[in-house]
Design a protein around this motif. Structure first.
Motif, PDB file in Angstrom:
ATOM      1  N   ASN A   7       0.838  -1.205   0.000  1.00 12.26           N
ATOM      2  CA  ASN A   7       0.000   0.000   0.000  1.00 12.26           C
ATOM      3  C   ASN A   7       0.871   1.252   0.000  1.00 12.26           C
ATOM      4  O   ASN A   7       0.582   2.223  -0.708  1.00 12.26           O
ATOM      5  N   ASP A   8       1.932   1.254   0.792  1.00 13.41           N
ATOM      6  CA  ASP A   8       2.850   2.396   0.837  1.00 13.41           C
ATOM      7  C   ASP A   8       3.563   2.585  -0.498  1.00 13.41           C
ATOM      8  O   ASP A   8       3.713   3.712  -0.975  1.00 13.41           O
ATOM      9  N   HIS A  39       2.445   1.715  -3.376  1.00 12.09           N
ATOM     10  CA  HIS A  39       1.432   2.207  -4.299  1.00 12.09           C
ATOM     11  C   HIS A  39       1.168   3.696  -4.096  1.00 12.09           C
ATOM     12  O   HIS A  39       1.032   4.451  -5.061  1.00 12.09           O
ATOM     13  N   LYS A  40       1.106   4.146  -2.861  1.00 13.40           N
ATOM     14  CA  LYS A  40       0.867   5.562  -2.565  1.00 13.40           C
ATOM     15  C   LYS A  40       2.028   6.445  -3.006  1.00 13.40           C
ATOM     16  O   LYS A  40       1.827   7.563  -3.468  1.00 13.40           O
ATOM     17  N   GLN A  41       3.254   5.952  -2.844  1.00 15.85           N
ATOM     18  CA  GLN A  41       4.436   6.767  -3.101  1.00 15.85           C
ATOM     19  C   GLN A  41       4.928   6.708  -4.552  1.00 15.85           C
ATOM     20  O   GLN A  41       5.757   7.520  -4.950  1.00 15.85           O
TER      21      GLN A  41
END
Length: 132
Positions: A7-8, A10-12
């Protein structure tokens, strides 16, 4: 854990993230998915032989309501093929894959490996698995 990590990532990063548990709409007919050729699915000929290809839904559970359609493994294969078709003419993408073999029968593992090899040739692939 691994899902938080992905998830991190993907966000970054601007990337395509294929989650372990998809969020496809179960009530949509497979043949109605925009810009998608279901004939490329390794199991689609079965539905064509039975003349059911127009009525096959993605299937699954959404908001606690079950819709009959593809099995969980077939949905995962559909997702891989959908991504494969959509990124075919692109390169150097970051593709994050969470448990790509989870829920897939041994019959379809060679298909996933083939797709992963094809993706790896043109893209950056981050694959996370948790085999014990």
């Amino acid at each position: 854990g691994k899902t938080t990590f992905l998830n991190d990532v993907h966000k970054q990063n601007k990337c395509t993230y294929i989650r372990q548990y998809h969020n496809l709409r179960p009530y949509i007919a497979v043949k109605k998915i925009p810009s998608f050729d279901p004939k490329q699915l390794p199991y689609w000929n079965i539905y064509e032989k039975e003349a059911k290809e127009d009525s096959i839904l993605i299937g699954g559970t959404m908001a606690g309501e079950f819709t009959a359609g593809l099995s969980g493994g077939q949905r995962k294969i559909l997702l891989f093929e959908l991504i494969r078709q959509r990124i075919r003419h692109q390169s150097e993408l970051l593709l994050c894959l969470d448990e790509p073999f989870a829920g897939v029968t041994d019959d379809f593992v060679p298909y996933i490996v083939e797709v992963l090899e094809e993706m790896r040739a043109k893209h950056n692939v981050l694959l996370v698995t948790n085999d014990h």
